[in-house]
Design a protein around this motif. Structure first.
Motif, PDB file in Angstrom:
ATOM      1  N   ARG A 117      39.768  35.143  87.027  1.00 45.90           N
ATOM      2  CA  ARG A 117      38.564  34.045  85.848  1.00 45.90           C
ATOM      3  C   ARG A 117      38.099  32.791  86.662  1.00 45.90           C
ATOM      4  O   ARG A 117      38.440  31.712  87.123  1.00 45.90           O
ATOM      5  CB  ARG A 117      40.069  33.826  85.212  1.00 45.90           C
ATOM      6  CG  ARG A 117      40.761  34.490  84.877  1.00 45.90           C
ATOM      7  CD  ARG A 117      40.415  35.406  83.577  1.00 45.90           C
ATOM      8  NE  ARG A 117      41.940  37.074  83.350  1.00 45.90           N
ATOM      9  CZ  ARG A 117      41.335  37.539  83.002  1.00 45.90           C
ATOM     10  NH1 ARG A 117      39.522  37.259  82.231  1.00 45.90           N
ATOM     11  NH2 ARG A 117      41.995  38.770  81.829  1.00 45.90           N
ATOM     12  N   ASP A 118      36.954  33.360  86.663  1.00 39.15           N
ATOM     13  CA  ASP A 118      35.746  32.269  87.154  1.00 39.15           C
ATOM     14  C   ASP A 118      35.215  31.681  85.707  1.00 39.15           C
ATOM     15  O   ASP A 118      33.496  31.317  86.787  1.00 39.15           O
ATOM     16  CB  ASP A 118      34.811  33.309  88.238  1.00 39.15           C
ATOM     17  CG  ASP A 118      35.809  33.525  89.240  1.00 39.15           C
ATOM     18  OD1 ASP A 118      36.538  33.147  89.852  1.00 39.15           O
ATOM     19  OD2 ASP A 118      35.566  34.828  89.898  1.00 39.15           O
ATOM     20  N   ASP A 119      35.256  31.326  84.767  1.00 35.70           N
ATOM     21  CA  ASP A 119      34.641  31.024  83.510  1.00 35.70           C
ATOM     22  C   ASP A 119      34.631  29.252  84.462  1.00 35.70           C
ATOM     23  O   ASP A 119      35.288  28.806  85.621  1.00 35.70           O
ATOM     24  CB  ASP A 119      35.487  30.782  82.547  1.00 35.70           C
ATOM     25  CG  ASP A 119      34.689  29.995  81.772  1.00 35.70           C
ATOM     26  OD1 ASP A 119      35.213  29.079  81.495  1.00 35.70           O
ATOM     27  OD2 ASP A 119      34.246  30.789  80.587  1.00 35.70           O
ATOM     28  N   ALA A 120      33.027  29.012  84.450  1.00 33.46           N
ATOM     29  CA  ALA A 120      32.479  27.624  84.738  1.00 33.46           C
ATOM     30  C   ALA A 120      34.298  26.745  84.506  1.00 33.46           C
ATOM     31  O   ALA A 120      34.483  25.461  85.034  1.00 33.46           O
ATOM     32  CB  ALA A 120      31.469  26.697  84.506  1.00 33.46           C
ATOM     33  N   SER A 121      34.410  26.112  83.073  1.00 32.93           N
ATOM     34  CA  SER A 121      35.524  25.166  82.692  1.00 32.93           C
ATOM     35  C   SER A 121      36.811  25.335  83.295  1.00 32.93           C
ATOM     36  O   SER A 121      37.269  24.185  83.049  1.00 32.93           O
ATOM     37  CB  SER A 121      35.301  25.775  80.969  1.00 32.93           C
ATOM     38  OG  SER A 121      36.388  26.776  80.825  1.00 32.93           O
ATOM     39  N   THR A 122      36.968  26.406  83.991  1.00 30.31           N
ATOM     40  CA  THR A 122      38.938  26.496  84.235  1.00 30.31           C
ATOM     41  C   THR A 122      38.529  25.516  85.810  1.00 30.31           C
ATOM     42  O   THR A 122      37.810  26.107  87.010  1.00 30.31           O
ATOM     43  CB  THR A 122      39.231  27.642  84.484  1.00 30.31           C
ATOM     44  OG1 THR A 122      40.499  27.825  84.289  1.00 30.31           O
ATOM     45  CG2 THR A 122      38.623  28.673  84.782  1.00 30.31           C
ATOM     46  N   SER A 123      39.460  24.902  86.276  1.00 31.63           N
ATOM     47  CA  SER A 123      40.169  25.074  87.642  1.00 31.63           C
ATOM     48  C   SER A 123      41.147  26.146  88.199  1.00 31.63           C
ATOM     49  O   SER A 123      41.279  26.171  89.496  1.00 31.63           O
ATOM     50  CB  SER A 123      40.125  23.329  87.701  1.00 31.63           C
ATOM     51  OG  SER A 123      42.008  23.034  86.822  1.00 31.63           O
ATOM     52  N   LEU A 124      41.625  26.890  87.625  1.00 31.39           N
ATOM     53  CA  LEU A 124      42.801  27.561  87.670  1.00 31.39           C
ATOM     54  C   LEU A 124      41.985  29.041  88.860  1.00 31.39           C
ATOM     55  O   LEU A 124      42.983  29.760  87.333  1.00 31.39           O
ATOM     56  CB  LEU A 124      43.517  27.945  86.992  1.00 31.39           C
ATOM     57  CG  LEU A 124      45.203  28.437  87.430  1.00 31.39           C
ATOM     58  CD1 LEU A 124      46.050  27.699  88.162  1.00 31.39           C
ATOM     59  CD2 LEU A 124      46.009  28.276  86.405  1.00 31.39           C
ATOM     60  N   THR A 125      41.600  28.781  89.021  1.00 31.73           N
ATOM     61  CA  THR A 125      40.405  30.020  90.160  1.00 31.73           C
ATOM     62  C   THR A 125      40.838  30.431  90.946  1.00 31.73           C
ATOM     63  O   THR A 125      40.745  31.639  91.464  1.00 31.73           O
ATOM     64  CB  THR A 125      38.662  29.823  90.407  1.00 31.73           C
ATOM     65  OG1 THR A 125      39.019  28.877  90.870  1.00 31.73           O
ATOM     66  CG2 THR A 125      38.186  29.129  88.844  1.00 31.73           C
ATOM     67  N   VAL A 146      51.099  26.033  95.752  1.00 31.51           N
ATOM     68  CA  VAL A 146      50.418  24.556  94.927  1.00 31.51           C
ATOM     69  C   VAL A 146      49.302  25.454  94.003  1.00 31.51           C
ATOM     70  O   VAL A 146      47.975  26.098  94.632  1.00 31.51           O
ATOM     71  CB  VAL A 146      50.792  23.774  95.000  1.00 31.51           C
ATOM     72  CG1 VAL A 146      51.871  23.356  95.440  1.00 31.51           C
ATOM     73  CG2 VAL A 146      49.803  23.300  96.000  1.00 31.51           C
ATOM     74  N   GLY A 147      49.484  25.050  92.760  1.00 26.51           N
ATOM     75  CA  GLY A 147      47.862  25.087  92.155  1.00 26.51           C
ATOM     76  C   GLY A 147      46.892  23.774  92.105  1.00 26.51           C
ATOM     77  O   GLY A 147      47.465  22.378  92.914  1.00 26.51           O
ATOM     78  N   PRO A 148      45.848  23.344  91.380  1.00 28.82           N
ATOM     79  CA  PRO A 148      45.036  22.958  91.377  1.00 28.82           C
ATOM     80  C   PRO A 148      45.142  21.623  90.195  1.00 28.82           C
ATOM     81  O   PRO A 148      44.910  20.209  90.596  1.00 28.82           O
ATOM     82  CB  PRO A 148      44.071  23.087  90.228  1.00 28.82           C
ATOM     83  CG  PRO A 148      44.341  23.999  89.438  1.00 28.82           C
ATOM     84  CD  PRO A 148      45.501  24.756  90.433  1.00 28.82           C
TER      85      PRO A 148
END
Length: 263
Positions: A117-125, A146-148
């Motif tokens: 999922r590389d949509d520009a809006s998401t940080s969870l890449t 861990v995540g963003p």
């Protein structure tokens, strides 16, 4: 029963409606494109009457929402008054050990990392793996993922002279170095979590001081009425953004911290 309690969930996508042609119509979020990626969030909250609310929400896949549910991966052990418990097995009302002593969990948020999922809006890449002994022997005793949404405490005596405190919070992902901190993209889905207590503080996870959830002191500045209402709907234990309280430590970035230490 909510799947948050069992640590299982699935990603849900939806597209927002096209931007209306009416010139008076406006978006309350940043106008990046006509459609945006959406994500499913599961939230469990300790209500004032001490009952627990379990709800599912669909909201934008943006840092504002994702940070509330993307700090710790499923399986992360949280220190409670009855010993370490995997984060997916925690419930609001359980008492955990914090920098302020034993505190009840008041809210838990969860969402799913999905690869590709590389949509520009998401940080969870991607996620970050903190390798065993990254901070010295037994810190952590085993790899942490861990995540963003994860921030950790950074300490230095020089910071006290500049900021009046020797500790600040910085995103874990800022410290990716290919050695102790590895950027990883798991091949499969990973359930992610974050948790909140009555006041913003820190908890020790695998020997590392990490913050509990807080949206930040400037949360309401750029939110329109609809987005504010959507965000607050995820926190039925609160009535207003001010109910999040104060941030206990200054938040910064690795770049800014290193500039201060080098000055």
């Amino acid at each position: 029963m909510s799947s948050l309690r069992h640590g299982t969930s699935s990603m849900q996508h939806a597209l927002s409606a096209p931007i209306p042609a009416d010139r008076n119509a406006r978006l309350e979020s940043q106008p990046q494109r006509a459609t945006s990626l959406m994500r499913k969030y599961e939230c469990a909250a300790l209500l004032p009457d001490l009952t627990v609310s379990f709800r599912q929400h669909v909201a934008p896949a943006s840092p504002l929402f994702e940070d509330s549910a993307s700090a710790f991966a499923r399986g992360t052990l949280i220190q409670t008054v009855r010993g370490p418990v995997a984060i997916e097995d925690l419930l609001p009302g359980d008492y955990i050990e914090t920098a302020n002593g034993a505190e009840p969990v008041t809210w838990i948020g969860s969402t799913t990392y999905v690869p590709g999922r590389d949509d520009a809006s998401t940080s969870l890449t991607h996620l970050t793996r903190i390798t065993t002994d990254a901070f010295g022997l037994g810190k952590p005793a085993f790899d942490l993922m861990v995540g963003p949404g994860a921030r950790m405490v950074v300490r230095h005596d020089k910071l006290r002279t500049m900021l009046g405190q020797d500790s600040v919070l910085a995103p874990v992902q800022d410290y990716t170095d290919g050695d102790r901190f590895l950027e990883i993209t798991p091949a499969g889905t990973v359930q992610m979590y974050h948790l909140m207590v009555r006041e913003h503080t820190t908890i020790t996870v695998g020997g590392i001081e990490m913050e509990t959830y807080h949206p930040g002191k400037s949360i309401g500045q750029d939110l329109g009425q609809n987005m504010r209402a959507l965000f607050l709907s995820m926190f039925p234990n609160l009535t207003d953004l001010n109910d999040f309280g104060q941030v206990s430590l200054t938040r910064s970035t690795r770049k800014v911290i290193e500039q201060l230490l080098d000055s």
